[in-house]
Design an enzyme around this catalytic site. Structure first.
Site, PDB file in Angstrom:
ATOM      1  N   LYS D 214     -50.493   8.615  -9.729  1.00 15.08           N
ATOM      2  CA  LYS D 214     -49.539   9.025 -10.771  1.00 15.08           C
ATOM      3  C   LYS D 214     -48.121   9.030 -10.209  1.00 15.08           C
ATOM      4  O   LYS D 214     -47.890   9.518  -9.107  1.00 15.08           O
ATOM      5  CB  LYS D 214     -49.905  10.428 -11.267  1.00 15.08           C
ATOM      6  CG  LYS D 214     -49.030  10.961 -12.398  1.00 15.08           C
ATOM      7  CD  LYS D 214     -49.711  12.139 -13.109  1.00 15.08           C
ATOM      8  CE  LYS D 214     -48.811  12.741 -14.170  1.00 15.08           C
ATOM      9  NZ  LYS D 214     -47.793  13.643 -13.630  1.00 15.08           N
ATOM     10  N   HIS D 238     -42.765  12.186 -13.749  1.00 10.14           N
ATOM     11  CA  HIS D 238     -43.076  13.586 -13.449  1.00 10.14           C
ATOM     12  C   HIS D 238     -42.388  14.525 -14.448  1.00 10.14           C
ATOM     13  O   HIS D 238     -41.878  15.588 -14.070  1.00 10.14           O
ATOM     14  CB  HIS D 238     -42.650  13.923 -12.005  1.00 10.14           C
ATOM     15  CG  HIS D 238     -43.492  14.999 -11.375  1.00 10.14           C
ATOM     16  ND1 HIS D 238     -44.524  14.751 -10.516  1.00 10.14           N
ATOM     17  CD2 HIS D 238     -43.464  16.338 -11.496  1.00 10.14           C
ATOM     18  CE1 HIS D 238     -45.085  15.880 -10.118  1.00 10.14           C
ATOM     19  NE2 HIS D 238     -44.457  16.863 -10.707  1.00 10.14           N
ATOM     20  N   ARG D 241     -38.892  15.970 -13.710  1.00 11.30           N
ATOM     21  CA  ARG D 241     -38.700  17.162 -12.912  1.00 11.30           C
ATOM     22  C   ARG D 241     -38.397  16.924 -11.429  1.00 11.30           C
ATOM     23  O   ARG D 241     -38.112  17.857 -10.699  1.00 11.30           O
ATOM     24  CB  ARG D 241     -39.931  18.076 -13.043  1.00 11.30           C
ATOM     25  CG  ARG D 241     -40.004  18.708 -14.433  1.00 11.30           C
ATOM     26  CD  ARG D 241     -41.341  19.353 -14.695  1.00 11.30           C
ATOM     27  NE  ARG D 241     -41.601  20.520 -13.883  1.00 11.30           N
ATOM     28  CZ  ARG D 241     -41.181  21.755 -14.149  1.00 11.30           C
ATOM     29  NH1 ARG D 241     -40.441  21.977 -15.214  1.00 11.30           N
ATOM     30  NH2 ARG D 241     -41.490  22.760 -13.371  1.00 11.30           N
ATOM     31  N   GLY D 271     -43.140  12.455 -22.495  1.00  7.63           N
ATOM     32  CA  GLY D 271     -42.471  12.540 -23.790  1.00  7.63           C
ATOM     33  C   GLY D 271     -43.365  12.343 -24.993  1.00  7.63           C
ATOM     34  O   GLY D 271     -42.897  12.387 -26.123  1.00  7.63           O
ATOM     35  N   ILE D 272     -44.651  12.124 -24.770  1.00  7.94           N
ATOM     36  CA  ILE D 272     -45.570  11.907 -25.886  1.00  7.94           C
ATOM     37  C   ILE D 272     -45.823  13.243 -26.586  1.00  7.94           C
ATOM     38  O   ILE D 272     -46.174  14.235 -25.950  1.00  7.94           O
ATOM     39  CB  ILE D 272     -46.891  11.287 -25.374  1.00  7.94           C
ATOM     40  CG1 ILE D 272     -46.580   9.939 -24.735  1.00  7.94           C
ATOM     41  CG2 ILE D 272     -47.903  11.149 -26.502  1.00  7.94           C
ATOM     42  CD1 ILE D 272     -47.687   9.434 -23.829  1.00  7.94           C
ATOM     43  N   ARG D 273     -45.585  13.273 -27.885  1.00  9.00           N
ATOM     44  CA  ARG D 273     -45.727  14.508 -28.655  1.00  9.00           C
ATOM     45  C   ARG D 273     -46.709  14.366 -29.802  1.00  9.00           C
ATOM     46  O   ARG D 273     -47.368  15.305 -30.176  1.00  9.00           O
ATOM     47  CB  ARG D 273     -44.363  14.927 -29.248  1.00  9.00           C
ATOM     48  CG  ARG D 273     -43.259  15.167 -28.201  1.00  9.00           C
ATOM     49  CD  ARG D 273     -43.547  16.421 -27.412  1.00  9.00           C
ATOM     50  NE  ARG D 273     -42.601  16.626 -26.321  1.00  9.00           N
ATOM     51  CZ  ARG D 273     -42.841  16.319 -25.049  1.00  9.00           C
ATOM     52  NH1 ARG D 273     -43.971  15.741 -24.701  1.00  9.00           N
ATOM     53  NH2 ARG D 273     -41.958  16.602 -24.115  1.00  9.00           N
ATOM     54  N   GLY D 292     -48.207  16.440 -21.474  1.00 11.75           N
ATOM     55  CA  GLY D 292     -47.997  17.620 -20.651  1.00 11.75           C
ATOM     56  C   GLY D 292     -47.591  18.853 -21.433  1.00 11.75           C
ATOM     57  O   GLY D 292     -48.436  19.613 -21.907  1.00 11.75           O
ATOM     58  N   ARG D 293     -46.268  19.049 -21.587  1.00  6.83           N
ATOM     59  CA  ARG D 293     -45.753  20.290 -22.152  1.00  6.83           C
ATOM     60  C   ARG D 293     -46.442  20.740 -23.446  1.00  6.83           C
ATOM     61  O   ARG D 293     -46.720  21.926 -23.605  1.00  6.83           O
ATOM     62  CB  ARG D 293     -44.250  20.186 -22.340  1.00  6.83           C
ATOM     63  CG  ARG D 293     -43.496  20.104 -20.996  1.00  6.83           C
ATOM     64  CD  ARG D 293     -42.031  19.819 -21.203  1.00  6.83           C
ATOM     65  NE  ARG D 293     -41.268  19.730 -19.960  1.00  6.83           N
ATOM     66  CZ  ARG D 293     -41.023  18.588 -19.311  1.00  6.83           C
ATOM     67  NH1 ARG D 293     -41.500  17.438 -19.776  1.00  6.83           N
ATOM     68  NH2 ARG D 293     -40.313  18.597 -18.209  1.00  6.83           N
TER      69      ARG D 293
END
Lengths: 342, 342, 342, 342
Positions: D214, D238, D241, D271-273, D292-293
């Site tokens: 990754k 990442h 970050r 950035g995938i939402r 992620g987030r």
């Protein structure tokens, strides 16, 4: 740094907002002050031309401890970063510390971290006097600048500059646009190619100092600087403070490097804030760079300690950016570390 | 200027915010008023097309005292700047000073600084009457404009315009889009090429005035203006006040200059605020330029003194921009002073 | 119009802010409501793709009274503008007026100004029932729309639509993306080319109505619509309400017109607010256009009178834009009225 | 989801604002925390590079029930979506739930919806310990990640990772930029091509796990990953970050796919939402994607139930986007579903 910035915010109140991103937007038109002239677009262009450049992140390599040292104009520096010549604490930064404390902080901080600070020239006379005195106190560890005055005034200052013990000096030729100086009866002016060659010849005859010509923004004038015998150019739009609507240093640097790289030392100045920005300028062709406003903020926020902290931060960011882009040494940074959209 | 702007802000309250950057954003749609029509995009395009142009800063040359004088349409001007025709103080600017005081301030201020102001036409009739009277009072030192009325009304006004003693007159043909005038039974209209030639022939027969056709935005219509016998065109989108979503003057000027430069005097109007903007328009091919709203603000803020101050500021900025870009005279400004990104 | 908009603001509170510029930014994600789905980007793209187009202003011509009439799908219209199918006052617009009052206002206003309104379909059933009843009351002066239901439901609605007396009908095929309908057990779906041909054949056999296929966004599907026998396509992204991140209608229209112009009637829908926008869509290749949200605001703000006022405003703007760009008739609008930056 | 987001907002107060559009602007520089480093530009580039991509909406086809299943690295997934490795609830997310509750929620939610979650590594040690324990509890239904430590530490963690029963593991090589880890005496570093090949060989010898590398952002390093024997790469900056001013994953993915598609499994992260974003990444060449987030927010807002709801929403959006663009199955998504402006 956070604490230093808080203190700077208080000390510079009314002159600099110490914004999270220092981009010339809030302070547009604040000259004197810390802003760019007019709409502030030339200041902003410095920032935006740098932030438009993006890195190719690479981690499959063996570079773990990159080398940040550089040797320019006969000097070895721990990182390729100089403090740009800025003076006039009282009318540009609020005057809550003295010109002397300010310039000592910048020069001593730089010296302690094995790099160099420049000192500015201007009106009133105490700006260069204080600055030159500070260099002398450090046994010449600083770079005195002189504005493009007419002959007599230039010559007088040149002698003072040489007397500081400095090995390098500079002229910010773009200050010739400051017609306020002319209105005050202080004759600054552009220099023809021949005149410039004469000036440099005189410097070489009278002193042993290397000469930086600051304020080059086109490839053709970079070539003229080489021909006139300058040792270095500083690509710079004077922090966006002399003419509105000028491109950013990072925009014009590649064309200038294509024209003169290797024939003259190339410094770049304008909008550099972080170690990443330093690396970008090196990738575009600079041999070393100058930083202006952030050193003022560091000095106003923490004097010498602030300057040292800022230099340590820059170095740490530079090292990190070099690892993450696979750069072994600052003297060999390829444009291929910059992302090109297809 | 700061004081003048403060006074203007009070005098124009509700009509113009006297913004730091006058770009048509806050006043979008305020017609009458000082805004652009609809979304204000045509007004904004004037500003943005100029600010998108950037200078090559150059200081290695011997130009210290550039020449700003120009001779156009038989007149020598100290700087290549005319005050554009704007009238209607009461409904466009708040009416806190009289139409007469306003137009006298503009014309006299321009005359005193060795340039010329234009006066507008419109409904009600006192707009052109006051303006023409002001020119007469100055012995013809002003440029009367007439809207593109149908024959009888145009002819009547032409005679009045000639009677002012003016040597130059103009028609803002783009006012033909103001259908409000037509709804009020006041017939304005576009003019066919033949009709335009007839009008110009009539002007030449009946008067000795030079003729400016204002409102040209395409190369093809610039050529038609040449063929019809106009002495000058003014590239202008009418300050963005007749049609939304029209490009800025600085966008279309290069194509127009390519088509007719040297065959007709080219004026440019739209979004010019500073001496730097003046220089940009000259670089794109204009022989001289017109400025609108800033003169209104100067007059509302300081009457004749305000207009003079503004003209002095423009000149000082122009001189500075010429020094910093290496331009010797306004009559020979090369496109090479503008930065081209690669 | 100002008063109408004020009233609409009150009546639509919580559902539409009646913004100065209706661009989908404040209402992003408000579905139900008046917004676009997700980030609202497809709604916004409609607006921005139109405002990115700019006019070549031209005044040297003899066009004073342009002709706005058009004949499409066997109908003569005073201006090339249809009210798009929008229903569901209670859940989309706040429900402060009834569905019946709303749709009657739209249809009657359009009819009185010699154009036509469309009525929408949806769940619950009273949306199409109220709309169809309103068309019947006007003796067929309206265009009923049917969603892309499965066979039985489509057939039932087709019979109801034909019974209104309408001469034209439409299907908004992009509603097939509304999986909410499917989850409610109401089967909408895309249609294969063959299936679409079958549907159109059935419509032609069972009724005398012309058929509009609404929701075409690519040249390839425009060609499929021609092959399937549709009488018209409506280029539309459904007001940005079914899929986020779809281009604006004005972006895809030129490619679609290049592919099928002259072989099928081309309607364009999405982001049109003014007469200038109408003219832009015609220049890009549309034969006529549809307007959605502004009619809802006009109806919620002034019922039939509001709709009439809005149509009068659109026409006046269209006439003005045609004069200022030199367009003689809406049936022959050239792309050359649009500015091309070089 | 609304309720879950409200709860998350409370639980993450001071660490994440749970913005309507999660784009890295409000949280710029908040590392630790949920932001991107520096100006946050690398985080923002992930979002903006995705939103710049737009869909060709197509409805004339027979795709009503698209197939979202994919098989990667020997695993069948119901949708091509993995939860990215994120740990450190206490210092990144506010610590109002425990690390254990958090990672269990993510892994169990993913497992229940027939996909997989990853678990992160880091300092202090309880991050990977808690994560690995959670995988073990689920009989290996998760993907353990290891940072690019020096030999001994990597080997120790590898054994622990294998002991979880997982069939896939990963290394986030870009964590080598975290000089904070190095300053803490924890040696992370880039890996030379040879070293990387050695590591992968060791993994294959000691375990039966597939290996994901990754942090690949250039085509040349994607090729190096193939040559070193990796089973998959994850295109990732990442989450913005580690280095400021890096392009977004969606910008570099097409070039990377052109270089290695079919020779290695390609994951994309950044950035995938939404389901639409998933589809865009597949169109650009990804075989599956990581998020992620949003999983952190879902877990902090509703634990396992929140994760499940979010996965259901993603799937529903993905299905809708596939219908509206005419995609039959996620394993065959063509770039032609993306709009190309001409």
């Amino acid at each position: 740094m956070k604490e230093i910035r808080e203190t700077a915010k208080k000390n510079m109140q009314g002159y600099c907002r110490v914004c999270a991103v220092c981009n010339g937007k809030s302070c547009a038109g604040e000259v004197p002050g810390m802003g760019g002239i007019g709409t502030g677009s030339s200041f902003t262009a410095n920032i935006e031309s740098l932030s438009a450049l993006r890195f190719n992140m690479r981690l499959i390599h063996d570079i773990q401890e990159p080398d940040t040292r550089v040797s320019i104009l006969g000097k070895s520096l721990d990182i390729p970063v100089l403090a740009a010549p800025i003076g006039g604490v009282s009318f540009n930064m609020g005057g809550r510390i003295s010109e002397e404390d300010y310039i000592n902080a910048v020069l001593e901080g730089c010296y302690e971290k094995n790099t160099l600070g420049c000192v500015g020239d201007g009106v009133p006379g105490f700006i260069h006097e204080t600055g030159y005195a500070a260099i002398k106190k450090l046994n010449g560890k600083g770079i005195p600048f002189i504005k493009p005055w007419e002959d007599r005034e230039f010559l007088e200052k040149l002698e003072k500059a040489a007397a500081t013990g400095a090995d390098i000096m500079g002229m910010d030729i773009d200050a010739a646009g400051l017609i306020t100086l002319k209105l005050m009866g202080r004759p600054v002016s552009p220099k023809s190619p021949d005149k410039l060659a004469d000036i440099i010849e005189m410097i070489k005859k009278k002193t042993s100092m290397k000469f930086i010509l600051k304020g080059i923004m086109t490839p053709d004038e970079a070539v003229l600087a080489v021909k006139a015998g300058a040792d270095a150019i500083a690509v710079s739009n004077h922090g966006g403070r002399v003419l509105d609507h000028v491109p950013g240093a990072a925009e014009v640097l590649p064309g200038i490097a294509d024209a003169v790289k290797g024939r003259i030392t190339i410094l770049a100045d304008g909008g550099i804030r972080t170690g990443g920005d330093v690396l970008k300028m090196l990738a575009l062709g600079a041999d070393a760079i100058m930083i202006g406003r952030p050193f003022s903020i560091a000095a106003l926020g923490g004097l010498k300690k602030g300057v040292i902290k800022y230099l340590e931060q820059i170095k740490s960011e530079l090292v990190s950016a070099m690892v993450l882009t696979g750069c072994k040494r600052v003297t060999h940074v390829s444009r291929s570390i910059l992302y090109k959209s297809s």
